[in-house]
Design a protein around this motif. Structure first.
Motif, PDB file in Angstrom:
ATOM      1  N   GLY A  30       1.016  -1.403   0.025  1.00  0.00           N
ATOM      2  CA  GLY A  30       0.109   0.150  -0.113  1.00  0.00           C
ATOM      3  C   GLY A  30       0.857   1.454   0.098  1.00  0.00           C
ATOM      4  N   ARG A  31       2.080   1.160   0.405  1.00  0.00           N
ATOM      5  CA  ARG A  31       2.965   2.391   0.595  1.00  0.00           C
ATOM      6  C   ARG A  31       4.399   1.952   0.617  1.00  0.00           C
ATOM      7  N   GLY A  32       5.208   2.826   0.595  1.00  0.00           N
ATOM      8  CA  GLY A  32       6.579   2.341   0.943  1.00  0.00           C
ATOM      9  C   GLY A  32       7.481   1.733   0.071  1.00  0.00           C
ATOM     10  N   ILE A  33       8.249   0.755   0.563  1.00  0.00           N
ATOM     11  CA  ILE A  33       9.117  -0.146  -0.336  1.00  0.00           C
ATOM     12  C   ILE A  33       8.192  -0.955  -1.205  1.00  0.00           C
ATOM     13  N   GLY A  34       7.311  -1.428  -0.545  1.00  0.00           N
ATOM     14  CA  GLY A  34       6.484  -2.356  -1.382  1.00  0.00           C
ATOM     15  C   GLY A  34       5.615  -1.532  -2.523  1.00  0.00           C
ATOM     16  N   ASN A  51      -1.356  -5.869  -1.920  1.00  0.00           N
ATOM     17  CA  ASN A  51      -1.993  -6.663  -0.581  1.00  0.00           C
ATOM     18  C   ASN A  51      -1.608  -5.573   0.492  1.00  0.00           C
ATOM     19  N   ASP A  52      -2.399  -5.342   1.343  1.00  0.00           N
ATOM     20  CA  ASP A  52      -2.122  -4.347   2.581  1.00  0.00           C
ATOM     21  C   ASP A  52      -3.005  -4.654   3.668  1.00  0.00           C
ATOM     22  N   ILE A  53      -2.511  -4.690   5.004  1.00  0.00           N
ATOM     23  CA  ILE A  53      -3.479  -4.779   6.005  1.00  0.00           C
ATOM     24  C   ILE A  53      -4.580  -3.640   6.060  1.00  0.00           C
ATOM     25  N   CYS A  77      -5.226  -8.237   2.963  1.00  0.00           N
ATOM     26  CA  CYS A  77      -5.332  -9.102   4.121  1.00  0.00           C
ATOM     27  C   CYS A  77      -4.215  -8.628   5.155  1.00  0.00           C
ATOM     28  N   ASN A  78      -4.540  -9.335   6.457  1.00  0.00           N
ATOM     29  CA  ASN A  78      -3.634  -9.306   7.461  1.00  0.00           C
ATOM     30  C   ASN A  78      -2.408 -10.570   7.116  1.00  0.00           C
ATOM     31  N   VAL A  79      -1.220 -10.344   6.818  1.00  0.00           N
ATOM     32  CA  VAL A  79      -0.528 -11.641   6.445  1.00  0.00           C
ATOM     33  C   VAL A  79      -0.212 -12.433   7.579  1.00  0.00           C
ATOM     34  N   ASN A 104       7.590 -11.107  -0.072  1.00  0.00           N
ATOM     35  CA  ASN A 104       7.199 -11.121   1.336  1.00  0.00           C
ATOM     36  C   ASN A 104       7.677  -9.758   1.740  1.00  0.00           C
ATOM     37  N   ASN A 105       7.133  -8.600   1.640  1.00  0.00           N
ATOM     38  CA  ASN A 105       7.561  -7.277   2.056  1.00  0.00           C
ATOM     39  C   ASN A 105       6.979  -6.831   3.244  1.00  0.00           C
ATOM     40  N   ALA A 106       5.684  -7.169   3.582  1.00  0.00           N
ATOM     41  CA  ALA A 106       5.108  -6.502   4.848  1.00  0.00           C
ATOM     42  C   ALA A 106       5.790  -6.625   6.076  1.00  0.00           C
ATOM     43  N   ASN A 169      14.372  -8.046  18.342  1.00  0.00           N
ATOM     44  CA  ASN A 169      13.092  -8.905  17.737  1.00  0.00           C
ATOM     45  C   ASN A 169      13.183  -8.507  16.162  1.00  0.00           C
ATOM     46  N   TYR A 170      13.303  -7.394  15.524  1.00  0.00           N
ATOM     47  CA  TYR A 170      13.294  -7.097  14.177  1.00  0.00           C
ATOM     48  C   TYR A 170      14.737  -8.106  13.549  1.00  0.00           C
ATOM     49  N   ALA A 171      15.982  -7.854  14.056  1.00  0.00           N
ATOM     50  CA  ALA A 171      17.126  -8.476  13.722  1.00  0.00           C
ATOM     51  C   ALA A 171      16.766 -10.236  13.764  1.00  0.00           C
ATOM     52  N   PHE A 202      19.285   1.510   5.278  1.00  0.00           N
ATOM     53  CA  PHE A 202      18.312   2.572   5.927  1.00  0.00           C
ATOM     54  C   PHE A 202      17.604   3.480   4.740  1.00  0.00           C
ATOM     55  N   ILE A 203      16.247   3.102   4.654  1.00  0.00           N
ATOM     56  CA  ILE A 203      15.464   3.774   3.338  1.00  0.00           C
ATOM     57  C   ILE A 203      14.424   4.768   3.785  1.00  0.00           C
ATOM     58  N   ASP A 204      14.360   5.711   2.820  1.00  0.00           N
ATOM     59  CA  ASP A 204      13.380   6.777   3.053  1.00  0.00           C
ATOM     60  C   ASP A 204      12.022   6.422   2.842  1.00  0.00           C
ATOM     61  N   THR A 205      11.236   6.127   4.061  1.00  0.00           N
ATOM     62  CA  THR A 205       9.810   5.438   4.220  1.00  0.00           C
ATOM     63  C   THR A 205       9.254   5.929   5.484  1.00  0.00           C
ATOM     64  N   ASP A 206       8.155   5.833   5.539  1.00  0.00           N
ATOM     65  CA  ASP A 206       7.195   6.248   6.680  1.00  0.00           C
ATOM     66  C   ASP A 206       7.580   5.456   8.048  1.00  0.00           C
TER      67      ASP A 206
HETATM   68  N1  LIG Z   1      12.713   1.625   5.699  1.00  0.00           N
HETATM   69  C1  LIG Z   1      13.886   0.687   5.954  1.00  0.00           C
HETATM   70  O1  LIG Z   1      14.777   1.611   5.991  1.00  0.00           O
HETATM   71  C2  LIG Z   1      13.870  -0.782   5.816  1.00  0.00           C
HETATM   72  C3  LIG Z   1      15.099  -1.405   6.305  1.00  0.00           C
HETATM   73  C4  LIG Z   1      15.170  -2.528   6.078  1.00  0.00           C
HETATM   74  C5  LIG Z   1      14.203  -3.341   5.885  1.00  0.00           C
HETATM   75  N2  LIG Z   1      12.839  -2.884   5.556  1.00  0.00           N
HETATM   76  C6  LIG Z   1      11.690  -3.723   5.324  1.00  0.00           C
HETATM   77  O2  LIG Z   1      11.072  -3.316   3.876  1.00  0.00           O
HETATM   78  C7  LIG Z   1       9.669  -3.884   4.298  1.00  0.00           C
HETATM   79  C8  LIG Z   1       8.829  -2.443   3.998  1.00  0.00           C
HETATM   80  O3  LIG Z   1       9.100  -1.327   4.826  1.00  0.00           O
HETATM   81  P1  LIG Z   1       8.587  -0.002   4.710  1.00  0.00           P
HETATM   82  O4  LIG Z   1       9.851   0.958   4.929  1.00  0.00           O
HETATM   83  O5  LIG Z   1       8.090   0.317   3.364  1.00  0.00           O
HETATM   84  O6  LIG Z   1       7.571   0.327   5.700  1.00  0.00           O
HETATM   85  P2  LIG Z   1       6.313   0.896   5.731  1.00  0.00           P
HETATM   86  O7  LIG Z   1       6.040   0.922   7.235  1.00  0.00           O
HETATM   87  O8  LIG Z   1       6.142   2.112   5.100  1.00  0.00           O
HETATM   88  O9  LIG Z   1       5.340  -0.019   4.983  1.00  0.00           O
HETATM   89  C9  LIG Z   1       4.851  -1.399   5.388  1.00  0.00           C
HETATM   90  C10 LIG Z   1       3.562  -1.627   4.782  1.00  0.00           C
HETATM   91  O10 LIG Z   1       3.106  -2.861   5.143  1.00  0.00           O
HETATM   92  C11 LIG Z   1       1.869  -2.827   5.629  1.00  0.00           C
HETATM   93  N3  LIG Z   1       1.737  -3.830   6.823  1.00  0.00           N
HETATM   94  C12 LIG Z   1       2.142  -4.034   8.042  1.00  0.00           C
HETATM   95  N4  LIG Z   1       1.908  -5.049   8.741  1.00  0.00           N
HETATM   96  C13 LIG Z   1       0.977  -5.777   7.735  1.00  0.00           C
HETATM   97  C14 LIG Z   1       0.283  -7.057   8.064  1.00  0.00           C
HETATM   98  N5  LIG Z   1       0.305  -7.885   8.953  1.00  0.00           N
HETATM   99  N6  LIG Z   1      -0.201  -7.615   6.604  1.00  0.00           N
HETATM  100  C15 LIG Z   1      -0.199  -6.813   5.613  1.00  0.00           C
HETATM  101  N7  LIG Z   1       0.228  -5.660   5.420  1.00  0.00           N
HETATM  102  C16 LIG Z   1       0.872  -5.201   6.672  1.00  0.00           C
HETATM  103  C17 LIG Z   1       1.687  -1.602   6.295  1.00  0.00           C
HETATM  104  O11 LIG Z   1       0.398  -1.538   6.250  1.00  0.00           O
HETATM  105  C18 LIG Z   1       2.514  -0.728   5.189  1.00  0.00           C
HETATM  106  O12 LIG Z   1       1.698  -0.302   4.404  1.00  0.00           O
HETATM  107  C19 LIG Z   1       9.543  -4.196   5.565  1.00  0.00           C
HETATM  108  O13 LIG Z   1       9.462  -5.736   5.843  1.00  0.00           O
HETATM  109  C20 LIG Z   1      10.664  -3.803   6.380  1.00  0.00           C
HETATM  110  O14 LIG Z   1      11.153  -4.496   7.639  1.00  0.00           O
HETATM  111  C21 LIG Z   1      12.882  -1.542   5.730  1.00  0.00           C
END
Ligand SMILES: NC(=O)c1ccc[n+]([C@@H]2O[C@H](COP(=O)([O-])OP(=O)(O)OC[C@H]3O[C@@H](n4cnc5c(N)ncnc54)[C@H](O)[C@@H]3O)[C@@H](O)[C@H]2O)c1
Length: 261
Positions: A30-34, A51-53, A77-79, A104-106, A169-171, A202-206
């Motif tokens: 829905g946003r960001g990297i995905g 797909n997004d939650i 859906c909620n993944v 698998n990005n969520a 947790n994340y690592a 380190f990526i420029d997203t929300d």
């Molecule tokens: N931004 C960074 O610096 C960075 C660095 C390393 C890895 N990542 C990974 O990249 C991926 C995307 O990150 P981003 O920065 O775009 O984050 P983001 O928060 O901007 O976007 C994540 C999206 O995933 C959705 N989401 C969250 N939980 C969900 C669920 N249970 N089911 C379905 N959708 C769900 C959110 O609604 C949101 O739209 C993530 O896996 C994150 O861990 C990001």
């Protein structure tokens, strides 16, 4: 993700038919990297499943893709919930009849130092960033196995490769996702299915904007290439793994501007 970074992809990327007739499911798109990944795959000719939650965001993003002339549907859906995943897969199969690419990005963060980490935050991150990949990939691999073709691409993190203070947790989840990626690669290679991971820095997203300007500035100072990554930087690596003739499987590529932790 900032609008300017999406637009920069649109300006610089030529449309191609590298992924013509292929169907790509991108979780959390829905946003960001995905969303950037979905954009780049669509520009390469794939049919896109957003797909997004967040149901409204899924719908709005899919509409945006359609208005740009791309073939796209929303399947929110909620993944972390198996019954919802089943419905998502059913929606995709009813519309397109196949799945060629699964990203698998969520993912979420719930950062805290180890001793302060609550079990709730530990579990939420493991469920969303690791167990979700198991739950989504299982039904998709059944489809890809029948097709004798598939690309699984998991979005990990440099935190999962090198560790990162405040992100135990994340690592752990992202390191687990890398082990998952390599094992699926070995189990499914004979079916012409590859499994690879992209580990962003380190990526420029929300997600990172939430850290605040001071923290962002400090991290950027440690990045050898001197800037935060853009979502499109990650999308280009995903496109590399998604290509039909790829001889690469079980690999992790760090897209981090040279940042090691
Ligand atoms: N931004 C960074 O610096 C960075 C660095 C390393 C890895 N990542 C990974 O990249 C991926 C995307 O990150 P981003 O920065 O775009 O984050 P983001 O928060 O901007 O976007 C994540 C999206 O995933 C959705 N989401 C969250 N939980 C969900 C669920 N249970 N089911 C379905 N959708 C769900 C959110 O609604 C949101 O739209 C993530 O896996 C994150 O861990 C990001």
């Amino acid at each position: 993700m900032s609008t300017s970074s999406v637009l920069s992809t649109e300006k610089t990327m030529e449309k191609s038919d590298l992924l013509k007739d292929m169907v790509a499911v991108v979780t959390g798109s829905g946003r960001g990297i995905g969303k950037a990944i979905a954009t780049v795959l669509a520009q390469a000719g794939a049919k896109i499943v957003i797909n997004d939650i967040n149901v409204d965001l899924s719908k709005a993003t899919a509409e945006e893709f359609k208005s740009q002339g791309f073939d796209a549907i929303d399947a929110p859906c909620n993944v972390t919930v198996s019954e919802q995943i089943e419905k998502m897969v059913e929606t995709v199969m009813n519309k397109y009849g196949r799945i060629d690419i699964l990203v698998n990005n969520a993912g979420i963060t719930r950062d805290d130092l180890f001793m302060r980490m609550s079990e709730e935050h530990w579990q939420a991150v493991i469920d969303t960033n690791l167990t979700s990949a198991f739950k989504v990939t299982q039904p998709v691999l059944k489809i890809m196995s029948k097709q004798r073709r598939g690309r699984i691409i998991n979005i990990a993190s440099t935190s999962g490769v090198h560790g990162n203070p405040g992100q135990v947790n994340y690592a752990a989840a992202k390191a687990g996702l890398i082990g998952f990626t390599k094992t699926v690669a070995l189990e499914y290679a004979t079916r012409n299915i590859t499994s690879n991971a992209v580990a962003p820095g380190f990526i420029d997203t929300d997600m990172t904007k939430a850290l605040g300007e001071d923290k962002i500035k400090k991290v950027v100072e440690r990045i050898p290439l001197g800037r935060m990554g853009l979502p499109e930087d990650i999308a280009q690596a995903v496109l590399f793994f998604a290509g039909p003739g790829s001889y690469v499987t079980g690999q992790v590529i760090e897209v981090s501007g040279g940042l090691y932790t």
